[in-house]
Design a protein around this motif. Structure first.
Motif, PDB file in Angstrom:
ATOM      1  N   LYS A 302      81.162  10.827  19.409  1.00 53.48           N
ATOM      2  CA  LYS A 302      81.008  11.077  17.962  1.00 53.48           C
ATOM      3  C   LYS A 302      80.322   9.913  17.265  1.00 53.48           C
ATOM      4  O   LYS A 302      79.492  10.113  16.373  1.00 53.48           O
ATOM      5  N   ASP A 303      80.612   8.661  17.714  1.00 50.18           N
ATOM      6  CA  ASP A 303      80.019   7.486  17.055  1.00 50.18           C
ATOM      7  C   ASP A 303      78.511   7.442  17.264  1.00 50.18           C
ATOM      8  O   ASP A 303      77.752   7.068  16.352  1.00 50.18           O
ATOM      9  N   ALA A 304      78.112   7.844  18.478  1.00 45.16           N
ATOM     10  CA  ALA A 304      76.669   7.824  18.744  1.00 45.16           C
ATOM     11  C   ALA A 304      75.945   8.860  17.915  1.00 45.16           C
ATOM     12  O   ALA A 304      74.817   8.637  17.445  1.00 45.16           O
ATOM     13  N   ILE A 305      76.589  10.002  17.752  1.00 49.41           N
ATOM     14  CA  ILE A 305      75.953  11.062  16.974  1.00 49.41           C
ATOM     15  C   ILE A 305      75.898  10.690  15.505  1.00 49.41           C
ATOM     16  O   ILE A 305      74.917  10.962  14.806  1.00 49.41           O
ATOM     17  N   GLU A 306      76.889  10.046  15.003  1.00 46.57           N
ATOM     18  CA  GLU A 306      76.962   9.730  13.580  1.00 46.57           C
ATOM     19  C   GLU A 306      76.390   8.341  13.259  1.00 46.57           C
ATOM     20  O   GLU A 306      76.423   7.939  12.093  1.00 46.57           O
ATOM     21  N   ASN A 307      75.845   7.593  14.258  1.00 47.06           N
ATOM     22  CA  ASN A 307      75.307   6.243  13.993  1.00 47.06           C
ATOM     23  C   ASN A 307      74.027   6.363  13.175  1.00 47.06           C
ATOM     24  O   ASN A 307      73.065   7.029  13.573  1.00 47.06           O
ATOM     25  N   PRO A 308      73.919   5.713  11.990  1.00 46.25           N
ATOM     26  CA  PRO A 308      72.736   5.865  11.126  1.00 46.25           C
ATOM     27  C   PRO A 308      71.466   5.236  11.736  1.00 46.25           C
ATOM     28  O   PRO A 308      70.355   5.743  11.527  1.00 46.25           O
ATOM     29  N   ALA A 309      71.623   4.135  12.482  1.00 44.65           N
ATOM     30  CA  ALA A 309      70.435   3.479  13.073  1.00 44.65           C
ATOM     31  C   ALA A 309      69.790   4.382  14.106  1.00 44.65           C
ATOM     32  O   ALA A 309      68.558   4.567  14.129  1.00 44.65           O
ATOM     33  N   ILE A 310      70.671   4.955  14.972  1.00 46.84           N
ATOM     34  CA  ILE A 310      70.130   5.837  16.014  1.00 46.84           C
ATOM     35  C   ILE A 310      69.523   7.077  15.377  1.00 46.84           C
ATOM     36  O   ILE A 310      68.446   7.551  15.773  1.00 46.84           O
ATOM     37  N   SER A 346      57.087   5.523  22.792  1.00 48.92           N
ATOM     38  CA  SER A 346      57.735   4.844  23.925  1.00 48.92           C
ATOM     39  C   SER A 346      58.632   3.719  23.443  1.00 48.92           C
ATOM     40  O   SER A 346      59.759   3.539  23.941  1.00 48.92           O
ATOM     41  N   ASP A 347      58.214   2.999  22.425  1.00 52.25           N
ATOM     42  CA  ASP A 347      59.048   1.911  21.882  1.00 52.25           C
ATOM     43  C   ASP A 347      60.327   2.473  21.230  1.00 52.25           C
ATOM     44  O   ASP A 347      61.419   1.886  21.374  1.00 52.25           O
ATOM     45  N   LEU A 348      60.179   3.559  20.517  1.00 55.17           N
ATOM     46  CA  LEU A 348      61.370   4.148  19.871  1.00 55.17           C
ATOM     47  C   LEU A 348      62.363   4.653  20.909  1.00 55.17           C
ATOM     48  O   LEU A 348      63.595   4.507  20.739  1.00 55.17           O
ATOM     49  N   ASP A 349      61.894   5.251  21.985  1.00 54.24           N
ATOM     50  CA  ASP A 349      62.809   5.729  23.025  1.00 54.24           C
ATOM     51  C   ASP A 349      63.565   4.574  23.653  1.00 54.24           C
ATOM     52  O   ASP A 349      64.774   4.674  23.948  1.00 54.24           O
ATOM     53  N   GLU A 350      62.883   3.453  23.833  1.00 51.69           N
ATOM     54  CA  GLU A 350      63.543   2.284  24.431  1.00 51.69           C
ATOM     55  C   GLU A 350      64.602   1.719  23.488  1.00 51.69           C
ATOM     56  O   GLU A 350      65.713   1.350  23.917  1.00 51.69           O
ATOM     57  N   SER A 351      64.284   1.690  22.217  1.00 46.35           N
ATOM     58  CA  SER A 351      65.250   1.163  21.231  1.00 46.35           C
ATOM     59  C   SER A 351      66.493   2.067  21.147  1.00 46.35           C
ATOM     60  O   SER A 351      67.645   1.595  21.054  1.00 46.35           O
ATOM     61  N   ILE A 352      66.263   3.364  21.193  1.00 51.88           N
ATOM     62  CA  ILE A 352      67.402   4.307  21.126  1.00 51.88           C
ATOM     63  C   ILE A 352      68.289   4.140  22.342  1.00 51.88           C
ATOM     64  O   ILE A 352      69.532   4.149  22.245  1.00 51.88           O
ATOM     65  N   GLU A 353      67.733   3.974  23.498  1.00 50.48           N
ATOM     66  CA  GLU A 353      68.517   3.836  24.728  1.00 50.48           C
ATOM     67  C   GLU A 353      69.344   2.556  24.696  1.00 50.48           C
ATOM     68  O   GLU A 353      70.509   2.553  25.119  1.00 50.48           O
ATOM     69  N   LYS A 354      68.752   1.458  24.186  1.00 49.21           N
ATOM     70  CA  LYS A 354      69.502   0.202  24.100  1.00 49.21           C
ATOM     71  C   LYS A 354      70.685   0.333  23.139  1.00 49.21           C
ATOM     72  O   LYS A 354      71.789  -0.164  23.414  1.00 49.21           O
ATOM     73  N   GLU A 355      70.436   1.019  22.035  1.00 44.31           N
ATOM     74  CA  GLU A 355      71.527   1.161  21.051  1.00 44.31           C
ATOM     75  C   GLU A 355      72.661   2.013  21.618  1.00 44.31           C
ATOM     76  O   GLU A 355      73.857   1.716  21.421  1.00 44.31           O
ATOM     77  N   GLU A 356      72.341   3.049  22.353  1.00 42.50           N
ATOM     78  CA  GLU A 356      73.374   3.890  22.952  1.00 42.50           C
ATOM     79  C   GLU A 356      74.135   3.132  24.023  1.00 42.50           C
ATOM     80  O   GLU A 356      75.359   3.299  24.162  1.00 42.50           O
ATOM     81  N   LEU A 357      73.459   2.273  24.777  1.00 42.64           N
ATOM     82  CA  LEU A 357      74.134   1.465  25.797  1.00 42.64           C
ATOM     83  C   LEU A 357      75.105   0.489  25.154  1.00 42.64           C
ATOM     84  O   LEU A 357      76.230   0.287  25.643  1.00 42.64           O
ATOM     85  N   ARG A 358      74.678  -0.075  24.037  1.00 42.35           N
ATOM     86  CA  ARG A 358      75.577  -1.002  23.338  1.00 42.35           C
ATOM     87  C   ARG A 358      76.829  -0.286  22.847  1.00 42.35           C
ATOM     88  O   ARG A 358      77.950  -0.804  22.965  1.00 42.35           O
ATOM     89  N   MET A 359      76.681   0.894  22.341  1.00 43.98           N
ATOM     90  CA  MET A 359      77.837   1.636  21.844  1.00 43.98           C
ATOM     91  C   MET A 359      78.747   2.061  22.989  1.00 43.98           C
ATOM     92  O   MET A 359      79.972   2.079  22.850  1.00 43.98           O
ATOM     93  N   ARG A 360      78.177   2.411  24.143  1.00 43.96           N
ATOM     94  CA  ARG A 360      78.992   2.783  25.285  1.00 43.96           C
ATOM     95  C   ARG A 360      79.827   1.617  25.769  1.00 43.96           C
ATOM     96  O   ARG A 360      80.987   1.751  26.118  1.00 43.96           O
ATOM     97  N   THR A 361      79.240   0.438  25.757  1.00 50.02           N
ATOM     98  CA  THR A 361      79.962  -0.765  26.180  1.00 50.02           C
ATOM     99  C   THR A 361      81.094  -1.070  25.206  1.00 50.02           C
ATOM    100  O   THR A 361      82.214  -1.435  25.595  1.00 50.02           O
ATOM    101  N   GLY A 362      80.883  -0.880  23.927  1.00 51.65           N
ATOM    102  CA  GLY A 362      81.935  -1.119  22.919  1.00 51.65           C
ATOM    103  C   GLY A 362      83.101  -0.156  23.074  1.00 51.65           C
ATOM    104  O   GLY A 362      84.264  -0.516  22.885  1.00 51.65           O
ATOM    105  N   ALA A 363      82.828   1.093  23.445  1.00 51.68           N
ATOM    106  CA  ALA A 363      83.895   2.082  23.636  1.00 51.68           C
ATOM    107  C   ALA A 363      84.791   1.707  24.802  1.00 51.68           C
ATOM    108  O   ALA A 363      86.023   1.851  24.742  1.00 51.68           O
TER     109      ALA A 363
END
Length: 735
Positions: A302-310, A346-363
């Motif tokens: 839910k956090d990843a879906i509702e994250n405003p940056a992503i 390509s840059d946006l896809d890389e940024s999105i993947e990094k942000e999702e990885l960070r959120m997964r690690t926090g969970a």
């Protein structure tokens, strides 16, 4: 032998009579009509008795002492008027029952209330009260008011006499459908009546208040003893409760009480801590479950879906991808602008993947911390549960001590409150109010002459009724044909109204007359007596003279001759002949001549042209009629006459005291008995019938004569049936 042959037909004859009698027996006189007939017969005696009792009642009323009744009206309320807002000792629902008012009425008539009135009014000390009722209290004929010379026994006797006079003359009358009660007192003195009535009500009110005060005194003594006992029990139970709590280290933070003040629960220190830790453990478990769910979703939480940056980067990528698609429509992928857009995507896809990885690690980190906190709280709760389990074992006994304290406190507080209320309960409270005080009456209430006259008349009617009943039981005479079958076992052949002999003979000339109709009815009954109709020969007799047999024989001869029969009437009473007088002839020759040896029968018989039948008078009176009747010539005579005439009627002498009837009865076919209504007693008639039956004669039945229309149930027949069709009223028959 001829006589025996005739008697053999008697069973058949009796059967015919029984059939006729059964028809007559159905015509029973109604019971009310029998009562009215009895009253009519004894009306003079009834009038004398009633008038005598009324006169006696008037005399007694005038000699009675006038009494005056004074009445005081009070109201007895079911709910008491109270000055203090506290309850008395008696339950309030006592007054809601019918028993409450019945109790009050009984108290108003109680001897104790009369005792209070005698004391308050000093009625037993003087003589005025006793003189009013014309009573000697000392029973020595001298009324003396010197109290100093009276012994204690005399004073007690005077006191009891005064109480008895009060109770005999006081009356309690509840007003129906209300709470009002009339208290009345009667005496020869109107002032005394009013005074006693008012004193009676006043003492009733005072006695009601005294009962309340007396009941509170006993209650206070009882409550004082119980309060001392309950106070000691309460203090002892409280000490045991505190001592036990200290020993078991039970620290109570708060208690819960019900509406009655009893302890129903409470919080201790351990239970409070356990509740707090249990709540924290529940929250930690919920956090751990939520963190574990986020960690298991691989970035699709839910956090990843509702994250405003992503969401912002995804929005921007979608826009650039849309623009890139438009460029490819016009240019090749190698077009510089298209390559620039491709690099941005390509840059946006890389940024999105990094942000999702960070959120997964926090969970995963949050899940680990939540799991650690949950396990720590579980250990603490387990430790407190062990302590709480031990405390619960101790709390069982603690609660026992607590309930004992609560029970003792409730009992003590309730009795203490009741003790305080009793001190003022009943003060100024009263459920009795005087509505109308008694006033001295101006007119006496008794005696009431109209009421006494009515009572005297009722008493007279009762005595008159007893007189009629006794007279009816004593009177053993035959009054109407219905008595024949029931009391004499005779078939009723008919009845004749009460008329003079001359009137009956003169009425026979008129076939619409009462006499003619009466004998026509008898002639109809005669036609059912034998198989060949009316008997060929019969004699008519009675118990004593002057019962109407001669007149009836004459009338039957006239009636039978009117039916084209050849009828002969013989005067068989040679001792007291009467037929020659009825036909206004001289008694120079007749039956006695034939029995004496004269064989010229035709010369002894006379034709009655006016009446239509033949007659044979008695002839000269013989010295001994029984000897003539016992000769064989009597039987020979009737055998000859039965061959010459259709019906032979013999006017025979009475039965009692004479031997003529048994001799004559064997010569004829049967006997018809004549009975005067209200004449001879039943016992005399039965004796006469036994003499007739001793000769083996057949008794066809009986005729009742001289029946008074106002004395029997057959009067209606004479007044209506026999007189029906007459134009002029007949003269009243003589008594």
């Amino acid at each position: 032998m001829v006589v025996e042959a005739k008697n053999t037909t008697s069973p058949h004859n009796m059967n015919q009579v029984d059939v006729n009698s059964d028809d007559r027996r159905d015509e029973q006189v109604p019971l009310l009509l029998q009562y009215w007939q009895a009253v009519s017969r004894y009306r003079i005696g009834i009038a004398c008795i009633v008038l005598g009792t009324i006169a006696l009642g008037i005399i007694v009323t005038l000699l009675m002492t006038p009494y005056y009744t004074a009445t005081s009206r009070i109201e007895i309320n079911r709910n008491q008027d109270k000055v203090t807002n506290v309850e008395g000792l008696e339950a309030e629902d006592v007054g809601q029952n019918l028993e409450f008012y019945q109790t009050q009425y009984a108290l108003l008539e109680a001897r104790s209330l009369a005792d209070r009135v005698v004391r308050s009014e000093n009625l037993a000390t003087g003589d005025a009260f006793f003189q009013t009722f014309n009573v000697d209290p000392d029973e020595n004929g001298i009324i003396s008011g010197s109290d100093s010379r009276q012994s204690s026994e005399d004073r007690r006797r005077r006191f009891e006499l005064a109480i008895r006079l009060l109770l005999d003359n006081v009356s309690i009358s509840p007003v129906r459908g209300s709470s009002l009660v009339d208290v009345s007192f009667r005496s020869p003195d109107p002032q005394l009546s009013a005074s006693i009535a008012n004193a009676w009500v006043a003492q009733f009110v005072d006695s009601n208040l005294d009962r309340r005060f007396d009941s509170t005194i006993d209650a206070r003594k009882f409550l004082e003893e119980r309060l001392a006992q309950l106070r000691a029990r309460l203090e002892d139970s409280e000490r045991r409760l505190v001592r036990y709590a200290d020993n078991k280290e039970i620290v109570t933070l708060s208690t819960t009480r019900d509406a009655e003040g009893s302890t129903v629960g409470g919080d201790t220190l351990i239970s409070s801590n356990l509740a707090a830790l249990n709540k924290a453990l529940t929250d930690a478990t919920a956090d751990r479950i939520a963190a574990q769910a986020q960690a298991d979703q691989n970035g699709l939480n839910k956090d990843a879906i509702e994250n405003p940056a992503i969401n912002g980067m995804r929005q921007k990528r979608a826009e650039i991808a849309s623009e890139y698609a438009k460029i490819l429509v016009q240019f090749e992928p190698e077009y510089p602008t298209a390559k620039a857009l491709e690099r941005q995507i390509s840059d946006l896809d890389e940024s999105i993947e990094k942000e999702e990885l960070r959120m997964r690690t926090g969970a995963l980190t949050r899940y680990s911390e939540a799991l650690k906190r949950e396990r720590n709280l579980q250990n603490q709760v387990a430790q407190l549960k062990s302590k709480f389990s031990g405390e619960r074992q101790d709390t069982i006994q603690y609660n026992i001590f607590q309930r004992e304290v609560d029970t003792n406190r409730q009992l003590y507080n309730g009795l203490l409150q009741r003790y305080k209320e009793i001190g003022v309960a009943g003060v100024g409270s009263n459920n009795i109010a005087v509505v109308d005080p008694a006033l001295a009456p101006e007119q006496p209430s008794s005696p009431r002459i109209l009421l006494n006259m009515a009572l005297a008349m009722l008493m007279g009617l009762g005595l008159a009724g007893a007189y009629v009943v006794v007279s009816e039981q004593i009177d053993q005479t035959i009054k109407d044909p219905s008595d024949l079958k029931n009391r004499l076992n005779l078939a009723p052949l008919g009845s004749v109204p009460d008329m003079r002999k001359d009137d009956i003979i003169s009425m026979l000339q008129d076939k619409k007359s009462v006499a003619w109709e009466a004998y026509i009815s008898i002639q109809t009954s005669l036609s059912f007596l034998t198989s060949h109709g009316a008997p060929r020969s019969f004699l008519m007799t009675s118990t004593r003279p002057n019962e109407g047999k001669s007149t009836s024989a004459f009338a039957l001869a006239a009636v039978l001759s009117s039916t084209n029969r050849k009828v002969l009437l013989i005067d068989g009473d040679m001792r007291n002949p009467s037929l020659h007088q009825m036909i206004d002839q001289k008694n120079v020759q007749g039956l006695s001549n034939y029995l004496s040896g004269d064989d010229d029968i035709d010369n002894l018989i006379q034709k009655m042209p006016d009446q239509g039948f033949w007659v044979m008078t008695a002839g000269p009176i013989p010295p001994n009629a029984a000897e003539l009747l016992s000769s064989p010539r009597i039987k020979k005579l009737f055998d000859h006459l039965e061959e010459k005439f259709d019906c032979v009627i013999v006017d025979a002498p009475p039965v009692l005291g004479l031997a003529d009837i048994p001799l004559l009865a064997n010569a004829v076919e049967g006997v018809i008995y004549t009975i005067e209504a209200g004449g001879v007693k039943v016992r005399g008639i039965e004796s006469a019938l036994r003499r007739v039956r001793s000769s083996h004669a057949t008794i066809f039945g009986a005729i009742i004569t001289k029946v008074k229309s106002s004395g029997t149930g057959y009067g209606y027949g004479y007044d209506y049936q026999y007189s029906y069709g007459q134009q002029d009223p007949l003269p009243a028959p003589s008594a």
